[in-house]
Every structure is written in structure tokens, then in C-alpha cells.
Design an enzyme around this catalytic site. Structure first.
Site, PDB file in Angstrom:
ATOM      1  N   HIS A 164      25.457 -16.791  -7.837  1.00 18.25           N
ATOM      2  CA  HIS A 164      24.737 -16.208  -8.974  1.00 18.25           C
ATOM      3  C   HIS A 164      25.739 -15.699 -10.007  1.00 18.25           C
ATOM      4  O   HIS A 164      26.947 -15.740  -9.811  1.00 18.25           O
ATOM      5  CB  HIS A 164      23.778 -15.090  -8.522  1.00 18.25           C
ATOM      6  CG  HIS A 164      24.407 -13.765  -8.263  1.00 18.25           C
ATOM      7  ND1 HIS A 164      23.809 -12.572  -8.642  1.00 18.25           N
ATOM      8  CD2 HIS A 164      25.571 -13.431  -7.664  1.00 18.25           C
ATOM      9  CE1 HIS A 164      24.598 -11.574  -8.270  1.00 18.25           C
ATOM     10  NE2 HIS A 164      25.657 -12.046  -7.677  1.00 18.25           N
TER      11      HIS A 164
ATOM     12  N   CYS B 258      31.259  -9.552 -12.103  1.00 13.79           N
ATOM     13  CA  CYS B 258      29.999 -10.221 -11.758  1.00 13.79           C
ATOM     14  C   CYS B 258      29.508 -11.119 -12.891  1.00 13.79           C
ATOM     15  O   CYS B 258      28.566 -11.886 -12.711  1.00 13.79           O
ATOM     16  CB  CYS B 258      28.918  -9.190 -11.423  1.00 13.79           C
ATOM     17  SG  CYS B 258      29.330  -8.178 -10.004  1.00 13.79           S
TER      18      CYS B 258
ATOM     19  N   HIS C 225      29.759 -16.464  -9.043  1.00 11.87           N
ATOM     20  CA  HIS C 225      30.389 -16.150  -7.771  1.00 11.87           C
ATOM     21  C   HIS C 225      29.259 -16.234  -6.724  1.00 11.87           C
ATOM     22  O   HIS C 225      28.220 -16.838  -7.006  1.00 11.87           O
ATOM     23  CB  HIS C 225      31.074 -14.776  -7.811  1.00 11.87           C
ATOM     24  CG  HIS C 225      30.140 -13.644  -8.043  1.00 11.87           C
ATOM     25  ND1 HIS C 225      29.509 -13.432  -9.255  1.00 11.87           N
ATOM     26  CD2 HIS C 225      29.682 -12.676  -7.216  1.00 11.87           C
ATOM     27  CE1 HIS C 225      28.731 -12.371  -9.164  1.00 11.87           C
ATOM     28  NE2 HIS C 225      28.808 -11.890  -7.936  1.00 11.87           N
TER      29      HIS C 225
ATOM     30  N   HIS D  94      27.447 -14.742  -2.633  1.00 14.87           N
ATOM     31  CA  HIS D  94      27.389 -13.776  -1.537  1.00 14.87           C
ATOM     32  C   HIS D  94      26.687 -14.395  -0.330  1.00 14.87           C
ATOM     33  O   HIS D  94      25.863 -15.292  -0.471  1.00 14.87           O
ATOM     34  CB  HIS D  94      26.584 -12.527  -1.926  1.00 14.87           C
ATOM     35  CG  HIS D  94      27.116 -11.776  -3.084  1.00 14.87           C
ATOM     36  ND1 HIS D  94      28.220 -10.977  -3.005  1.00 14.87           N
ATOM     37  CD2 HIS D  94      26.706 -11.703  -4.377  1.00 14.87           C
ATOM     38  CE1 HIS D  94      28.461 -10.429  -4.185  1.00 14.87           C
ATOM     39  NE2 HIS D  94      27.556 -10.857  -5.044  1.00 14.87           N
TER      40      HIS D  94
ATOM     41  N   ASP E 154      18.423 -20.119  -0.218  1.00 13.43           N
ATOM     42  CA  ASP E 154      19.607 -20.416   0.611  1.00 13.43           C
ATOM     43  C   ASP E 154      20.317 -21.679   0.116  1.00 13.43           C
ATOM     44  O   ASP E 154      19.676 -22.709  -0.104  1.00 13.43           O
ATOM     45  CB  ASP E 154      19.185 -20.608   2.072  1.00 13.43           C
ATOM     46  CG  ASP E 154      20.407 -20.837   2.947  1.00 13.43           C
ATOM     47  OD1 ASP E 154      21.310 -19.985   2.920  1.00 13.43           O
ATOM     48  OD2 ASP E 154      20.471 -21.875   3.630  1.00 13.43           O
ATOM     49  N   HIS E 155      21.621 -21.573  -0.006  1.00  5.40           N
ATOM     50  CA  HIS E 155      22.425 -22.691  -0.528  1.00  5.40           C
ATOM     51  C   HIS E 155      21.943 -23.127  -1.904  1.00  5.40           C
ATOM     52  O   HIS E 155      21.924 -24.324  -2.223  1.00  5.40           O
ATOM     53  CB  HIS E 155      22.472 -23.855   0.467  1.00  5.40           C
ATOM     54  CG  HIS E 155      23.424 -23.596   1.593  1.00  5.40           C
ATOM     55  ND1 HIS E 155      23.119 -22.760   2.637  1.00  5.40           N
ATOM     56  CD2 HIS E 155      24.700 -24.006   1.813  1.00  5.40           C
ATOM     57  CE1 HIS E 155      24.151 -22.690   3.469  1.00  5.40           C
ATOM     58  NE2 HIS E 155      25.130 -23.425   2.991  1.00  5.40           N
TER      59      HIS E 155
ATOM     60  N   GLU F 219      24.159  -7.075  -0.303  1.00  5.15           N
ATOM     61  CA  GLU F 219      25.167  -7.932  -0.930  1.00  5.15           C
ATOM     62  C   GLU F 219      26.476  -7.607  -0.242  1.00  5.15           C
ATOM     63  O   GLU F 219      27.102  -6.590  -0.556  1.00  5.15           O
ATOM     64  CB  GLU F 219      25.304  -7.603  -2.415  1.00  5.15           C
ATOM     65  CG  GLU F 219      24.485  -8.438  -3.348  1.00  5.15           C
ATOM     66  CD  GLU F 219      24.961  -8.251  -4.786  1.00  5.15           C
ATOM     67  OE1 GLU F 219      24.317  -8.768  -5.689  1.00  5.15           O
ATOM     68  OE2 GLU F 219      25.983  -7.572  -5.006  1.00  5.15           O
TER      69      GLU F 219
END
Lengths: 141, 141, 141, 141, 141, 141
Positions: free
Chosen positions: F18, F37, F43, F45, F82-83, F130
Site C-alpha cells: 500500500h 509511508c 511499501h 506489511h 491478501d497478495h 501493522e
């Protein structure tokens, strides 16, 4: 130039009942040897299984496809032991006393062939946690 | 046929104060070498001690009786260091600067003989965590 | 329409020595009341501090800038207690017996004003872990 | 008498985006090989990097100054990868497919020289966690 | 001026076998309702029990003596359930289906009176973890 | 007599990319507000999602079938994020800046109706981690 060998480790949890009991010993001998782990009606653990595969890193960047490793770990171990009684429900543990040591040995025997055949890497360690404070490592059979 | 060797690891926590300070150095040299770990009044950690024993798996399925290992770890280490000041209260640490490295060495010296004598296995690793982000491994002395 | 209130929690670790000892009691009374925590030369812990701030979510999407919260936690707590002796080195703990309960109260007093002033949120919980098995929650003073 | 060699390990976390994609393959081949890790817009992880240094224990009691190791880990890895896209923002990863295996190899190359030069110890392991259930170990290049 | 109320939480682990099975239902109904948790020979978990006590902070700095709380948790829960079969060995669970919800309720009933009587605080939460990914909170009965 | 209300919590992990960026602000304002960020290429998480459901305990002993809750969490959240890249791939996050706060709000909106309808319990908390040191709690929208 040969690529260096790296190791990939993947971990899963399973939940099982078991009882440490050697049928060749008397009840008193079993109670002395295994203590509370010999409780007649059994007890249980949330086990954690860590499997380590060693291999060179090919162009794909992956020693072994993590998804293939995960499938092997489920097919060979998880599907047989999760939500089961290790001593009563698991054919490949028959005749073994279900200590973490013997689980690690039995899991190694099942995991090594398919990892080599389907994954192309080499199994180098099977670690079995019983709770968060104790674990066993097997490096071969 | 010889049984393969496996390793069993057990972990315990203890809570201690200590101070890194070398009496052979000046205060300025100590402050430079050890930084905040040289704080005059000391500081402390929740340490985690992991002890690994190697051996063949006999009929019992256990490399070493986990309860015996636990008792040895308590008698040889925990009972001397938990809720103590490592530099002022622990006889077997006298004359050693209490880094995690020196703790691992000192614990090895105390743990190896009784593990071999009473447990029948061989000590192969002593790991000492200082907090959750740093640890030291000793594989022999 | 008012935005709902959410809570943001941030955690840091610090390493300190301390000793539980009430100067108004005799040595025997202290030993009985605090047990091993009364050890003359002190002991220590890797503490974990969790701070929770409550507030509405503005256009930025952040209750409080996590970096501002982190700076406040360091300036008000970490820089005073990390690698220190809680009873000898920390001015704002003077006169308090350094139980986790009293640490949580003292940290609350220091953290609440700057969080409200500089961060714009409201402090709603201070949690202090002593090791991994025990913690104290303070919800206000 | 030579002092025994011990190992010190330190761990840090970083947060990065990445995508597994081999430009020499077709889109269909990439999708098949890397599955969800090939998602066009990428995904991300909270990575954990564990670095292990081996050495004798000198009079100071420290294999390597933990603060020096921490600085090297930040300068050589963290400052380049944290809150970055591994494939687009990191010069030293250019041309590598960003699997955990390749990260471990690339980190090794960057970490080994300064650890030997500035720290005096020998790098013996780089471990990279992707999430809490999988990690890769590199023991050399 | 009244002291604010704080909360102290302590955690322990125990290892048990169990089986979810309602004798009032048919085997088919049980299998459908409880799925793998209905396995005839049972399964098991490493459970984690967190107990939270609320109270004012007296001069001692302790809501409740942590050692008293620990003893109560062992006497009322651990000694009855650790290394046991929850459905066959635990008198106070007789007639209850051993879900985490029912464990939390049963533990509350046993823990609340001695905590109030011997500890002087008030039980405000019983949390029971089944593995690391699921837990139940009870706030009263 | 009414049964007391208990709470069941289940946790899953997902891995996403994100970027925090408000299109209504200039690049300089974004860089100042979101710091690292706001990195242009994003980047990522390893997120952890904890969902808590409250309800009475019926005869089955289960507030909600854990399997039903798990399916809802996967269908409503995991399968979408996810992914993935949270800002580019997730329809229900469109127009929201992907802070943990906004994720928690968006997940609440998706999870509350099916939990009530299919599970019969009441959603009372959505927690989003996070990394291991920061998390957000949402208690309603």
C-alpha cells in the site's frame, strides 16, 4: 560457478491428543517413566511442525515452491494428525510411543521422499514443538 | 543399526539485573566501550535460556527425560540468577563481565556435566536471549 | 455525522533494574511481602510498554501520527527508564515502589498531557508487561 | 589456550512491497510459476532479518559490539529496503527476482564485508522471514 | 482521594485432550455440528489461560500478590486440567461440552470466589486461547 | 435465567502492498504528512486481522461456529486483500487512504452484516496489526 545452497523453512500447527505409554512396561513403570504424560485418558498439545529444505537457488529464485512444500506437509502429516489422537488414529505412528522425538522421526520418513521427488530439494531438518518451551530436531533417519 | 541422533531443546525465562563494567578500565573507557549498559546503577533483562541436548532415541522415545533437564536447568542456572543481580549475587559469575556471551559460557560449564551424568545426553548448544531481538549461541567451551 | 472513535496502540521495549522495597517496613516485612522481588541487590526485566490513544479518524486517516506518539513515548518514558535502575535513576519514580502497577500510573501521568496536546488524541490505556506472562493495565489516574 | 567461538544474532523488522516476476517469461508462465506473488500491482510483507556473527570472545565479553552490528544492518539493509518497493527502489536488488532466497543472498553480499572489517567477527548466517511461518537461511555465497 | 482501579493479568499454559460431543445429538448431528472437533478418539490443545483482576493500588503497589494469583490459578484450574482429558478427568466440567466458551465459564466460577476472598481483588476477565489464533473472553457469569 | 455474553476472537494474517497518499494534497504535503509511508512505489506489511464476536452461549457451547467466522473473514476480507495492493486492487477501499484506521473501518462494514446474519453473533471489535508493534481497534461505525 555453482550457486550456494540455502535453506527454506515452513511451519504449520496441528492439534492432537496423545498418551505416552509403553505396553511392554507395567502400569507402575509407565507412571514412573512418563509421569503426567502417562495419564490414562491422555492429554494433548498444539504442536508446531517446522520443515527445512536445502537446495541451490535456480533462476526462479525459489529452492522449492513454497506451495508444493505446504501441500506435502499437509498431505503427509497434517491431514493425518490434526484433530486426531496420535496413538489411536494415525496408522504411520502405530507401534511407536508418541514422544516428540518419535514424531519427528516418523514425520521425516514421510516427508523426505516427496520433498526430493516433487520439490527437488533435500530435507535437512524436522522440528516438532510441544507447546512454546520445548522442541525436538531431527536431521535424518 | 544405530538410531539417528536427535536434539531436544528446552527454554526457561529468568529476570536479572546486571551492569557491564570492566574494573581494569577507567570510567571513561567503560562508558565508551559499553555505552548505556555501563549505567552506574545497572539495568536488567528478562532473559530466555534455551538448552539443547543431543542423543540417540532409546526405547522410551526420549533423548533425555524433559523433567530431568528442567531440574538441571533450575538447579544449575535459574535458582542462582533469577531475581538476582548477576554481578553481585552469583558466585559462578564472579570475575566475568556479564555479557550474554559470558553468561552462555558460564552456563555451559555448569550444565554440561550434570546433563551428561544424570541425563545421558550431550549438551550441544546454550542460547541466551537478552530481550526479543538479540541472542548468543555457545556450542562448547 | 460524527466519525466513530477508534484506538491506536503502539508498543516499545525497555530494559531496567529495580527492587521492590518499602522503606517504612522492616527487612523481614519486606522480604515477606515482596519475596524474591525484594532481593537486596535488585533484579531486572525486559519491560514492554503498550500505549493506546483514542480519537476520531480525520481526513488523514490517522487518529494520531504514529511518529508523534513514538516520540512522546520515548521522550516521556523510554529515555528515562531504558538501561536504568528504576529506583535509583528515575526522578519521576522517586517515592514510589516500582511495581508494574505504579509504573503504569507514573507513565500515565507523564504520557496523557503531551498526547492530548501534541497528538490531539486521548490516552485511554497504558499497559506494562513484566516478562511475557504478566501485565498491568491502567485506564486513568 | 584459544577461546571458543560463539555466535551473536540480532534481528530487525522492515516493511516492503514486492512482486515476483521474471521478465524472461510470459505473463502466463509468471502467473503459473509465482501464483498470487505475481499479482500485477504487487503485495508486501513485514520482513524480519536475523544476522548471525561468529567469533571468539575477547576480554570485553563481546564477539562484536551489538551497536556496531545494528548500525551495519541499518546502513547496509534497512535504510535501503524499509518502506520501499524491493523491485523498483533498491539498487542492489536490480536484476534479481525478489524471493526471500534472493534477498538473503543479496543481504549477505552487503553485510559480510563491513561485519568483518568494522566488527571483527565473521558473518555465518542471514535469515529472512516472510511473515511468521516461513523463512530462508543463507550460510554463504 | 480514591486511588484509580488498575488491572493485573497473569497467564499460564496447560495441555489437555478433549472432544466436542453432545450426548443429546446423534452421531451424524455431532459430526455436522462439531466437524473435526468431534473426532471419536479426541484431539488436544496447548491452552493458554489469562486471568485479569481489578482493584485499587494500595501502599504495597500491588493490586493482588502475583504469587497468590498464581497459586489460585494452579489450585483451581491447572492442577485439574493439565495433562488431563477435559471430558473424562475433570469433575467440574462434567456435563459441559468442552468448548473454549464453556471452559471460560467454568474457570470463572472456580476463580472468582478465591480471588475475591484470598486476593482482595475482583475477577474481571477470563481469557482462554485454543492455539495461537483463537480465544474466548468471559467477563462474568 | 439468561446466559452471560462471551466474546470469541479469531485471527488471520494477510500480506499486502500500500501507499499513504492523499490526492487532494500536493506531493510535498503528502511527503510531510505521511513520511516514508508516502514512498512513491509503495511499501507493504504482513497484516494481522483479529475479529471479535459477542453473544450468548447456546447449548452447543459455541457463540458462533469458528468455521463460519473463518469463512466470513476470508470471503469478506482475506480473498480481497491478501497478495494485493490495497490502493490499486481492492474495490471496497477505493477513495480511502489505506491507514490501519481506515482498513479497520472498511473491514467492519464488510464483516458486521454477515456475522450477524450467518453467525448469529454481534461484531464488537476489529483489530488490525501493522507489524508486531502497532495496531488499531475499531468498535463500530
Amino acid at each position: 560457478m555453482t550457486s550456494p545452497e540455502l535453506e527454506l523453512t515452513h511451519c504449520i500447527e496441528f492439534s492432537s491428543a496423545h498418551r505416552l505409554h509403553d505396553p511392554a512396561l507395567t502400569d507402575a513403570e509407565n507412571a514412573k517413566l512418563y509421569g503426567p504424560c502417562n495419564n490414562l485418558n491422555g492429554h494433548g498439545h498444539t504442536y508446531r511442525l517446522e520443515v527445512t529444505v536445502r537446495g541451490c537457488v535456480p533462476r526462479s529464485g525459489m529452492i522449492i515452491d513454497l506451495n508444493v512444500l505446504r501441500v506435502i506437509m499437509h498431505e503427509e502429516v497434517f491431514d493425518h494428525v490434526d484433530h486426531k489422537h496420535l496413538d489411536k488414529d494415525v496408522a504411520f505412528l502405530a507401534g511407536r510411543i508418541s514422544t516428540a522425538e518419535n514424531l519427528a522421526l516418523a514425520f521425516w520418513e514421510r516427508l523426505a521422499p516427496p520433498i526430493e521427488k516433487r520439490g527437488g530439494g533435500q530435507l535437512v531438518r524436522v522440528r516438532v514443538y510441544e507447546g512454546s518451551d520445548s522442541f525436538v530436531d531431527c536431521f535424518g533417519v
